[in-house]
Design an enzyme around this catalytic site. Structure first.
Site, mmCIF file in Angstrom:
data_model
loop_
_atom_site.group_PDB
_atom_site.id
_atom_site.type_symbol
_atom_site.label_atom_id
_atom_site.label_comp_id
_atom_site.label_asym_id
_atom_site.label_seq_id
_atom_site.Cartn_x
_atom_site.Cartn_y
_atom_site.Cartn_z
ATOM 1 N N GLY A 174 0.732 -1.244 0.061
ATOM 2 C CA GLY A 174 -0.105 -0.045 0.184
ATOM 3 C C GLY A 174 0.899 1.305 -0.015
ATOM 4 O O GLY A 174 0.664 2.309 -0.562
ATOM 5 N N SER A 368 22.388 27.798 -6.007
ATOM 6 C CA SER A 368 21.756 28.711 -5.437
ATOM 7 C C SER A 368 21.837 28.818 -3.878
ATOM 8 O O SER A 368 22.000 29.805 -3.505
ATOM 9 C CB SER A 368 20.214 28.537 -5.625
ATOM 10 N N GLU A 389 12.825 16.458 -2.587
ATOM 11 C CA GLU A 389 12.870 17.088 -1.177
ATOM 12 C C GLU A 389 12.623 15.973 -0.187
ATOM 13 O O GLU A 389 13.407 15.947 0.922
ATOM 14 C CB GLU A 389 12.109 18.340 -0.856
#
Length: 646
Positions: A174, A368, A389
């Site tokens: 699941g 960055s 992330e």
């Protein structure tokens, strides 16, 4: 390896080799493993019945898989569950925690009778695994995170420590609907984590209905294969197939292995097998439990011999720092224009020079966040996480369990995508450092999708977290070093615009502190700011002073824990009036941190913050539009003073 307690780590590690040879498992061994699995099933049934809650059917489906791992394949020490050279087992389907506990008990780590304390307040055997139980690698239960944690552990073993352990992670079918599972799958394949084995317990039933693909094993196999894994399907209740697949996984090179196991939820108990509406429901003590136990015993109630555990070879000494030297001091001149995100990258590179525990992961934003400076200086301790992330946060958790100090960086806005992983990292008691750049409307033209405006609220809600919000490059470098030195979750809020250096290179920034940057004994109001708004406060200070109005300006560089005593002292000296100004949404940020700190002190707190969704524009015009620039501060001070005259 400067500053380390001993050179024994390298010396002993060389002796901790692992040799896997093709093995033919005897019928006697297979019978023994089946009997062990039966004992695990019975222990899970009894523990959950005693607790009156839990997920016994989810345990029953995976019992054969876990028995093979713990009593034929894995190398570990029951007396030392955190042996650094041992194989790791991560239970991603955390609701099957009783099975994890039962396996360790069966191995002799603690008395089997202790299983009957499951889910009690005074027990370390919680409903889902947490570090209160020594055999837990990372807290799970919020599904879809175990594979990422395991990938972090595998990274540490293969590339940093170069230890021969393997990492096994048990997933439920699941939870493979979670996107983070596939972030981890791509990450593991890209980094060629051949010491990682994922086992998917395909028992067909979820919590409320059947799973997405039920028993279509090929759908799972082909997906893992497409991500670059060696993927095989097996009967998850055929002990011979299980053992063969696990042994074959030990011979794999350059690829992680996925074993897709067809199982039956509730296996071993006829009235539970493949039955819906039994998820999360224990059996009742008495006839119901007795009948289930009798069935399991009848099927595999053979006597078992002494426990057979493969212990890890050699000795591994922990990577602990006796005295890590301080990183090189900042080297800026007052007035230099440097973005705090640049200083973050510089500090990371310096950290890597003195502390080999430091590892950096970044989500394809390293040019960055300036994490690229660490990559250039220490490429063997940098791992690219790409735009995923959730995965890099939990991979960081896995690295932290191996004694590493992981710094995970991305845009502040994108870290919010991984908040559940951050929340679980706190439950794991992870030593995790997060760098969020491009915060606030001050990023300018990129617009609202890129503006981290919720991050302070998010991180303030995490128990035990620390939040550092440097205004200049000196503060940023010092606070990066502080984050590395302290255990726990630390968040560094980093700004895009270049800001002038206002602190001497020798300045210190202790946890829980603040800086009074402008003051006099005639101050009427205290202005509390941090990051880019500190400079707006300083501009407002100059204008107000020229008009004969004295205000105090405080840099709240540590948002959590906030400097209550320092702020209260300033408030008392300025008519108990405080203005907070922040490049963050109105709720949950610096202003609310100050309000919480001063709530019982009868201090009047006025908040200047971003109240609505922003838009593209120049940084200066956006800060003006949202009422957080010098003009807004001057206007607020004058309005308060005028109101006081009435």
């Amino acid at each position: 390896m400067v500053g380390w307690a001993s050179g024994a780590y390298e010396l002993e590690r060389d002796r901790c080799t692992r040799v896997d040879t093709a093995m033919t498992t005897s019928q006697a061994t297979l019978d023994e493993l089946r009997a062990r699995a039966a004992r695990l099933r019975i222990d899970c049934l009894r523990a959950t019945a005693e607790a009156g809650s839990g997920h016994p059917t989810s345990c029953l489906s995976a019992a054969d898989l876990v028995a093979a791992l713990f009593f034929d394949v894995m190398r570990y020490d029951p007396n030392n569950p955190q042996h650094l050279g041992a194989d790791r087992f991560v239970l991603s389907k955390g609701h099957a925690a009783p099975l994890l506990y039962a396996a360790w008990a069966e191995a002799g780590a603690f008395p089997v009778e202790h299983l009957l304390t499951l889910r009690r307040y005074d027990s370390d055997l919680e409903g889902h695994p947490t570090p209160r139980f020594a055999g837990t690698v990372g807290a799970t239960g919020s599904l879809g995170q175990g594979l990422s944690i395991a990938a972090g552990v595998a990274l540490s073993g293969k590339y940093i420590d170069r230890l021969p352990y393997r990492v096994y992670v048990l997933l439920g079918d699941g939870e493979t609907a979670e996107g983070s599972v596939w972030e981890a799958a791509a990450f593991a394949a890209y980094h060629k984590l051949d010491n990682l084995v994922a086992i998917v317990d395909v028992n067909r039933l979820g919590q409320s209905q059947h799973t997405m693909y039920e028993w279509n094993l090929e759908s799972y196999r082909s997906r893992f294969a497409a991500f670059g894994w060696r993927a095989v399907t097996i009967d998850g209740h055929d002990m011979g197939e299980i053992v063969d697949a696990l042994h074959d996984a030990g011979a794999m090179t350059d690829q992680p292995v996925a074993i897709i196991a067809k199982t039956v939820k509730g296996k071993g108990v006829s009235f539970l097998e493949n039955k819906d509406n039994w998820h999360g429901k224990p059996l009742k003590k008495g006839d119901e439990l007795d009948r289930a136990v009798a069935e399991v015993l009848q099927a595999n109630g053979k006597a078992v011999g002494s426990v057979r555990v493969r212990t890890p070879a050699g000795v591994v000494t922990a990577m602990t720092a006796a005295s890590v030297p301080p990183i090189a001091a900042p080297g800026y001149k007052l007035g230099d224009e440097v973005a705090t995100r640049e200083a973050y990258g510089t500090a990371l590179a310096k950290l890597g020079d003195v502390d080999p525990r430091v590892v950096v992961l970044d989500g394809d934003t390293k040019n960055s966040t300036f994490a690229e400076r660490f990559l250039q200086a220490h490429p063997d301790h940098y791992f690219e996480g790409f735009i995923a992330e959730q995965n890099i946060i939990s991979a960081g958790v896995g690295l932290s369990t191996c004694g590493k100090i992981p710094f995970v960086s991305s845009f502040a806005a994108f870290l919010s995508r991984g908040f559940d992983h951050i929340r679980m990292a706190a439950i794991s008691r992870a030593n995790l450092k997060l760098g969020g750049s491009h915060c606030g409307v001050s990023i300018g033209e990129d617009g609202p999708s890129q503006m981290g405006l919720e991050d302070l609220a998010m991180m303030r809600a995490v128990p035990g977290s620390m939040i550092f919000y440097p205004a200049d490059a000196v503060a940023a470098e010092r606070l990066v070093a502080t984050a590395a030195a302290v255990s726990g979750i630390a968040y560094l809020r980093l700004s895009r615009p270049k800001t002038p250096v206002i602190y001497e290179n020798t300045e210190s920034f202790p946890i829980g502190g603040s800086k009074v940057v402008r003051s006099s004994d005639r101050d009427q109001i205290t202005i509390i700011a941090a990051g880019v708004t500190l400079f707006e406060a300083l501009r407002a200070y100059d204008r107000l002073k020229a008009a004969g109005v004295n205000v105090r300006v405080i840099d709240a560089y540590c948002v959590k824990p906030i400097d209550r005593e320092g702020l209260l002292h300033a408030a008392r000296a300025t008519n108990n009036i405080v203005i907070t100004v922040e490049d963050h949404f109105y709720d949950g940020g610096l202003g609310d941190a100050v309000l919480s700190a001063l709530a019982t002190a009868r201090v009047s707190v006025h908040k200047l913050a971003v109240a609505v969704v922003s838009r593209s524009g120049k940084p200066a015009e956006l800060m003006a539009a949202h009422g957080i620039d010098a003009d807004a501060i001057v206007g607020k001070v004058r309005a308060i003073i005028e109101a006081g005259k009435r």
